[in-house]
Motif scaffolding. Sequence first.
Motif, PDB file in Angstrom:
ATOM      1  N   ASN A 199      27.809   8.006   9.870  1.00 35.60           N
ATOM      2  CA  ASN A 199      28.832   8.141  10.906  1.00 35.60           C
ATOM      3  C   ASN A 199      28.889   6.931  11.824  1.00 35.60           C
ATOM      4  OD1 ASN A 199      29.658  10.773  10.089  1.00 35.60           O
ATOM      5  ND2 ASN A 199      27.917  11.663  11.170  1.00 35.60           N
ATOM      6  N   ASN A 200      28.313   5.830  11.394  1.00 36.34           N
ATOM      7  CA  ASN A 200      28.271   4.639  12.230  1.00 36.34           C
ATOM      8  C   ASN A 200      28.941   3.457  11.537  1.00 36.34           C
ATOM      9  OD1 ASN A 200      26.434   5.642  14.474  1.00 36.34           O
ATOM     10  ND2 ASN A 200      25.169   6.038  12.675  1.00 36.34           N
ATOM     11  N   VAL A 201      29.564   2.624  12.341  1.00 35.20           N
ATOM     12  CA  VAL A 201      30.206   1.402  11.878  1.00 35.20           C
ATOM     13  C   VAL A 201      29.409   0.220  12.412  1.00 35.20           C
ATOM     14  CG1 VAL A 201      32.324   0.041  11.899  1.00 35.20           C
ATOM     15  CG2 VAL A 201      32.461   2.526  11.855  1.00 35.20           C
ATOM     16  N   LEU A 202      29.073  -0.704  11.526  1.00 32.48           N
ATOM     17  CA  LEU A 202      28.294  -1.873  11.900  1.00 32.48           C
ATOM     18  C   LEU A 202      29.150  -3.123  11.788  1.00 32.48           C
ATOM     19  CD1 LEU A 202      26.259   0.294  10.577  1.00 32.48           C
ATOM     20  CD2 LEU A 202      24.722  -1.625  10.303  1.00 32.48           C
ATOM     21  N   VAL A 203      29.029  -3.986  12.782  1.00 31.22           N
ATOM     22  CA  VAL A 203      29.675  -5.295  12.750  1.00 31.22           C
ATOM     23  C   VAL A 203      28.567  -6.341  12.647  1.00 31.22           C
ATOM     24  CG1 VAL A 203      31.128  -6.946  13.959  1.00 31.22           C
ATOM     25  CG2 VAL A 203      31.635  -4.497  14.097  1.00 31.22           C
ATOM     26  N   GLU A 204      28.690  -7.227  11.672  1.00 31.82           N
ATOM     27  CA  GLU A 204      27.680  -8.250  11.429  1.00 31.82           C
ATOM     28  C   GLU A 204      28.349  -9.607  11.467  1.00 31.82           C
ATOM     29  OE1 GLU A 204      24.452  -7.856   8.288  1.00 31.82           O
ATOM     30  OE2 GLU A 204      25.828  -9.250   7.319  1.00 31.82           O
ATOM     31  N   GLY A 205      27.736 -10.543  12.170  1.00 32.80           N
ATOM     32  CA  GLY A 205      28.304 -11.886  12.207  1.00 32.80           C
ATOM     33  C   GLY A 205      28.272 -12.465  13.597  1.00 32.80           C
ATOM     34  N   ARG A 206      29.446 -12.629  14.195  1.00 36.81           N
ATOM     35  CA  ARG A 206      29.497 -13.264  15.505  1.00 36.81           C
ATOM     36  C   ARG A 206      28.731 -12.467  16.559  1.00 36.81           C
ATOM     37  NH1 ARG A 206      35.068 -15.397  17.582  1.00 36.81           N
ATOM     38  NH2 ARG A 206      35.946 -13.376  17.030  1.00 36.81           N
ATOM     39  N   GLU A 207      28.802 -11.152  16.478  1.00 41.56           N
ATOM     40  CA  GLU A 207      28.112 -10.310  17.444  1.00 41.56           C
ATOM     41  C   GLU A 207      27.733  -9.005  16.763  1.00 41.56           C
ATOM     42  OE1 GLU A 207      29.228  -8.221  21.687  1.00 41.56           O
ATOM     43  OE2 GLU A 207      29.715 -10.331  21.393  1.00 41.56           O
ATOM     44  N   GLY A 208      26.482  -8.572  16.944  1.00 39.92           N
ATOM     45  CA  GLY A 208      26.031  -7.334  16.315  1.00 39.92           C
ATOM     46  C   GLY A 208      26.422  -6.126  17.137  1.00 39.92           C
ATOM     47  N   LEU A 209      27.194  -5.239  16.535  1.00 40.50           N
ATOM     48  CA  LEU A 209      27.644  -4.030  17.233  1.00 40.50           C
ATOM     49  C   LEU A 209      27.429  -2.821  16.339  1.00 40.50           C
ATOM     50  CD1 LEU A 209      31.093  -5.373  18.483  1.00 40.50           C
ATOM     51  CD2 LEU A 209      29.035  -5.136  19.882  1.00 40.50           C
ATOM     52  N   VAL A 210      27.131  -1.689  16.935  1.00 40.89           N
ATOM     53  CA  VAL A 210      27.083  -0.419  16.231  1.00 40.89           C
ATOM     54  C   VAL A 210      27.951   0.561  17.008  1.00 40.89           C
ATOM     55  CG1 VAL A 210      25.651   1.451  15.356  1.00 40.89           C
ATOM     56  CG2 VAL A 210      24.746  -0.873  15.404  1.00 40.89           C
ATOM     57  N   ILE A 211      28.923   1.139  16.302  1.00 41.82           N
ATOM     58  CA  ILE A 211      29.876   2.055  16.933  1.00 41.82           C
ATOM     59  C   ILE A 211      29.854   3.376  16.192  1.00 41.82           C
ATOM     60  CG2 ILE A 211      32.294   2.406  17.580  1.00 41.82           C
ATOM     61  CD1 ILE A 211      31.499  -1.043  16.607  1.00 41.82           C
ATOM     62  N   SER A 212      29.898   4.476  16.922  1.00 41.76           N
ATOM     63  CA  SER A 212      30.001   5.792  16.296  1.00 41.76           C
ATOM     64  C   SER A 212      31.434   6.022  15.848  1.00 41.76           C
ATOM     65  CB  SER A 212      29.583   6.891  17.282  1.00 41.76           C
ATOM     66  OG  SER A 212      29.909   8.168  16.765  1.00 41.76           O
ATOM     67  N   SER A 213      31.620   6.391  14.584  1.00 42.60           N
ATOM     68  CA  SER A 213      32.977   6.634  14.077  1.00 42.60           C
ATOM     69  C   SER A 213      33.479   8.034  14.420  1.00 42.60           C
ATOM     70  CB  SER A 213      33.009   6.441  12.558  1.00 42.60           C
ATOM     71  OG  SER A 213      32.159   7.368  11.917  1.00 42.60           O
ATOM     72  N   THR A 214      32.604   8.875  14.966  1.00 45.20           N
ATOM     73  CA  THR A 214      33.016  10.246  15.313  1.00 45.20           C
ATOM     74  C   THR A 214      33.516  10.353  16.744  1.00 45.20           C
ATOM     75  OG1 THR A 214      30.686  10.748  15.826  1.00 45.20           O
ATOM     76  CG2 THR A 214      31.493  11.318  13.622  1.00 45.20           C
ATOM     77  N   ASP A 215      32.815   9.722  17.690  1.00 44.15           N
ATOM     78  CA  ASP A 215      33.255   9.826  19.094  1.00 44.15           C
ATOM     79  C   ASP A 215      33.609   8.472  19.702  1.00 44.15           C
ATOM     80  OD1 ASP A 215      30.821   8.620  19.423  1.00 44.15           O
ATOM     81  OD2 ASP A 215      29.850  10.337  20.367  1.00 44.15           O
ATOM     82  N   ARG A 216      33.650   7.427  18.860  1.00 46.31           N
ATOM     83  CA  ARG A 216      34.065   6.080  19.272  1.00 46.31           C
ATOM     84  C   ARG A 216      33.142   5.455  20.302  1.00 46.31           C
ATOM     85  NH1 ARG A 216      40.704   6.409  19.477  1.00 46.31           N
ATOM     86  NH2 ARG A 216      40.942   7.697  17.632  1.00 46.31           N
ATOM     87  N   ALA A 217      31.941   5.977  20.452  1.00 53.04           N
ATOM     88  CA  ALA A 217      31.004   5.461  21.450  1.00 53.04           C
ATOM     89  C   ALA A 217      30.345   4.188  20.951  1.00 53.04           C
ATOM     90  CB  ALA A 217      29.947   6.508  21.766  1.00 53.04           C
ATOM     91  N   LEU A 218      30.148   3.241  21.859  1.00 50.35           N
ATOM     92  CA  LEU A 218      29.429   2.014  21.555  1.00 50.35           C
ATOM     93  C   LEU A 218      27.940   2.307  21.648  1.00 50.35           C
ATOM     94  CD1 LEU A 218      29.438  -1.036  20.985  1.00 50.35           C
ATOM     95  CD2 LEU A 218      29.509  -1.406  23.452  1.00 50.35           C
ATOM     96  N   ILE A 219      27.253   2.248  20.519  1.00 53.65           N
ATOM     97  CA  ILE A 219      25.828   2.582  20.473  1.00 53.65           C
ATOM     98  C   ILE A 219      24.968   1.373  20.799  1.00 53.65           C
ATOM     99  CG2 ILE A 219      23.962   3.388  18.974  1.00 53.65           C
ATOM    100  CD1 ILE A 219      26.091   4.960  17.419  1.00 53.65           C
ATOM    101  N   LEU A 220      25.376   0.218  20.309  1.00 49.75           N
ATOM    102  CA  LEU A 220      24.580  -0.994  20.502  1.00 49.75           C
ATOM    103  C   LEU A 220      25.514  -2.158  20.775  1.00 49.75           C
ATOM    104  CD1 LEU A 220      21.538  -2.094  18.430  1.00 49.75           C
ATOM    105  CD2 LEU A 220      23.394  -3.713  18.801  1.00 49.75           C
ATOM    106  N   ASP A 221      25.185  -2.936  21.808  1.00 46.89           N
ATOM    107  CA  ASP A 221      26.015  -4.089  22.144  1.00 46.89           C
ATOM    108  C   ASP A 221      25.126  -5.246  22.576  1.00 46.89           C
ATOM    109  OD1 ASP A 221      25.140  -3.336  24.636  1.00 46.89           O
ATOM    110  OD2 ASP A 221      27.116  -2.886  25.455  1.00 46.89           O
ATOM    111  N   GLU A 222      25.732  -6.289  23.142  1.00 43.67           N
ATOM    112  CA  GLU A 222      24.995  -7.498  23.486  1.00 43.67           C
ATOM    113  C   GLU A 222      23.955  -7.262  24.580  1.00 43.67           C
ATOM    114  OE1 GLU A 222      28.001  -9.707  26.527  1.00 43.67           O
ATOM    115  OE2 GLU A 222      28.687  -9.492  24.456  1.00 43.67           O
TER     116      GLU A 222
END
Length: 384
Positions: A88-111
């Motif tokens: 249930n999580n979306v990961l962004v890899e590259g310029r900035e590492g982010l983890v977002i919940s795809s169920t409630d749109r919450a930002l789990i991990l940021d800079e």
Amino acid sequence: MSVGIPKNKASYNLAGKGVCDYADCILVDDDLYVLYENVAARSGENVLWIKKINLNTFDGREEKHPDLFRKHLRPELEGASTLHVGGNNVLVEGREGLVISSTDRALILDEEVCAIEKWKSPMENFFSDNSYFRSSDVNDPAKGYDIFDVERKVITGHLDCDLSFVKPISKWLIAGQRKNTNLAIFSIKDNCYVFELDNSRYRYRSQDTLRIIRFASTEESLFALCGDALVVVDLEKFSVVKELNYLDSNFLQKLLVKYDCSKADLLASSISVERFGVVLSGGFNPGYVLCLDMIKENPYIWLNDGYDDMLGVCSKEDIVFGLDNRRPTAWDKFTGEKIWVASARGMANNVQVGRGWLVCSQVAGYIACYQLKKSFVSPYRPAV
């Protein structure tokens, strides 16, 4: 129900010119996750946004579809990011590492979290068994991966490995390349290597200084494209059970003569696997798609070739989808006969097959979505 043949024309075209500078996408069943990205040098701002689109219910109005997430990025960050989906999580890899919940749109991990944990960007990251793993320093793989609890937002452990190009291949196993470029399988549960393959034995193009190994897996096996060889590893015994020098096959030997090229020109650049079926594709003029059945004593089934780049991707049934001269194409898995060609040549270099959709894309911002309609059962399918 068998996998179907797509409509000739794409149902949706996304992330086109004027929408974004870069794009990436992941197809999960009928849900398409799209990462859009603009960079200041082109569009005047550094911004990243993600949409989750159910292709069965999508009304085609891309700009009106709600964002799953949107964020302005620091101006010093450059380049295109990559999208991953883990549970249930979306990961962004590259310029900035982010983890977002795809169920409630919450930002789990940021800079901010990354700064606390002293993580650097860019990075490698992945999800496995509901845990988030992130490289301590992508420029120094020997520093390993931190294990991050996304609910409590704390580091709970560390993987002592030096892997790059990492992919989870089961609940407790990951695979990648060590600093010496060897292919390795690492146990998350036991925090140790369980298999390693000497990569110096295989032939690569002289330009490929990293000697990159492409691999795909099933529940039972890991299939690794190691330069001029296809290597099959048993994931229970952690041993090599088959090794093929595909360049020595009759199909590839004939291409050497037909195009008056070298073996280095015919090194495959892509591998796709479904059960015991393997599709190798690539080449550097000529391009080709080579289909194999690893159960057979002589596994080589068919080959299609051309002067332009080609790509093939296995499906679960009787079709190999892919690209022929950038045009979305489908072949009969048992014969290589061309059974479908899209009405228009696109700009894609990547193909994904979902439950009812075929998605073709490229990083510069072109995503074409074809609905799978007419079912196809090959008349050449072997009798059970």
